[in-house]
Enzyme design. Structure first.
Site, short mmCIF file in Angstrom:
data_model
loop_
_atom_site.label_atom_id
_atom_site.label_comp_id
_atom_site.label_asym_id
_atom_site.label_seq_id
_atom_site.Cartn_x
_atom_site.Cartn_y
_atom_site.Cartn_z
CG HIS A 234 -6.04 1.98 4.79
ND1 HIS A 234 -5.91 2.84 5.90
CD2 HIS A 234 -5.14 1.29 4.54
CE1 HIS A 234 -4.67 2.49 6.03
NE2 HIS A 234 -4.04 1.51 5.37
CG ASN B 260 -2.01 1.59 1.54
OD1 ASN B 260 -1.70 2.22 0.35
ND2 ASN B 260 -2.80 1.36 2.38
CB SER C 254 4.89 -1.44 12.34
OG SER C 254 4.28 -0.52 12.29
N GLY D 55 1.98 2.90 10.68
CA GLY D 55 3.15 3.18 10.25
C GLY D 55 3.42 3.45 12.18
CE LYS E 30 -0.24 2.98 4.79
NZ LYS E 30 -0.73 3.07 6.08
CD GLU F 47 -4.08 -2.42 6.89
OE1 GLU F 47 -2.78 -1.98 6.22
OE2 GLU F 47 -4.34 -1.18 6.77
P1 PGA Z 1 2.40 0.34 7.51
O1 PGA Z 1 0.58 0.97 6.92
O2 PGA Z 1 2.56 -1.01 7.03
O3 PGA Z 1 3.04 1.29 7.69
O4 PGA Z 1 1.95 0.32 9.26
C1 PGA Z 1 0.12 -0.88 7.01
C2 PGA Z 1 -1.48 -0.20 5.96
O5 PGA Z 1 -1.59 1.48 6.71
O6 PGA Z 1 -1.73 -0.76 5.29
#
Ligand code: PGA
Length: 253
Positions: free
Chosen positions: A97, A9, A215, A175, A11, A169
């Site tokens: 999401h 992802n 993460s 993040g 983003k 998630e």
């Molecule tokens: P992250 O994000 O791996 O940076 O924690 C995961 C997501 O939001 O899909």
């Protein structure tokens, strides 16, 4: 055997040039996928076509849009419809999401509409669910996630849910560098599968791929993906680094 998926992802990150370089580096990395495994790239709308050209011919590499409109067409300035995505050969759409739920007020009801419109167009949703920190601290995460599934998915038929993809998630792990432990992930994934099994039966529940997100990185992917009900991951930050994401793909079991 249900599908194992490592989904990136991206983003709202990367210029077109940087996105192309990331994909070139990834394609040059040693990646091994068995027939039931897939690497999916959730890239920003403007890059879907060019990234699709880069992965052309790579059978187990696919694209995902990060969102779609709940409307089919018309006067909705700034929106992207499922028919548009279909016309550029995008097979998957990430739906619900937590960032869309939080910053763009997407409710369970709107997400049910988005799931429906994906099915109508023949696109495959990657449906996200997961609880915020205060819900985890209150210990009510199981009923919270169950409610997300009920309100957005439980109107679907067993046939529609067969082979469906869900991403769990926990918002407190996205993040933040704070990953759920593999036990916490397994516990919730098993709960999700039980909820689906109670409604649709074990055959359907066992066909659904449940990805973990929050993460995930090369250093923890193998342990998390090794849990019996974890069928891969949805990866944000670490998917922007070719060496990290290729190692995460290679951690699928
Ligand atoms: P992250 O994000 O791996 O940076 O924690 C995961 C997501 O939001 O899909």
């Amino acid at each position: 055997m249900r599908k194992q998926i490592a989904a990136a992802n991206w983003k709202m990150n990367l210029s077109l040039e940087k996105a192309a370089t990331l994909m070139t580096d990834l394609l040059a990395s040693p990646i091994e996928l068995s027939p039931n495994q897939e690497a999916v790239f959730g890239v920003p709308f403007p890059y879907l076509t060019s990234i699709n050209q880069q992965i052309a011919g790579k059978k187990q590499f696919s694209l995902a849009a990060q969102n779609c409109s709940n409307k089919s067409s018309g006067a909705y300035t700034g929106e992207v419809s499922v028919e548009m995505l279909k016309s550029i050969h995008v097979p998957y759409v990430i739906i619900g999401h937590s960032e869309r739920r939080e910053y763009f007020n997407e409710s369970n009801a709107v997400l049910a509409e988005k799931v429906n419109i994906c099915f109508e167009a023949g696109l495959k949703p990657i449906f996200c669910c997961g609880e915020a920190l205060q819900i985890r601290e209150a210990g009510t995460q199981n009923s919270y996630v169950e409610n997300q599934l009920k309100e957005s998915l439980f109107h679907l038929t067993a046939g529609q849910l067969k082979g469906f993809v869900i991403a769990y998630e926990p918002i407190w792990a996205i993040g933040t560098g704070k990953t759920a432990t593999s036990e916490q992930a397994q516990e919730m994934h098993a709960h999700i599968r039980n909820v689906l099994s109670a409604k649709y039966g074990s055959e359907v529940a066992n066909s659904i791929s449940i990805l973990y997100g929050g993460s995930v990185k090369a250093a923890n992917a193998k342990e998390i993906f090794g849990q019996p009900d974890v069928d891969g991951g949805l990866v944000g930050g670490a998917s922007l680094i070719a060496a990290e994401f290729s190692a995460i793909i290679n951690s699928l079991k």
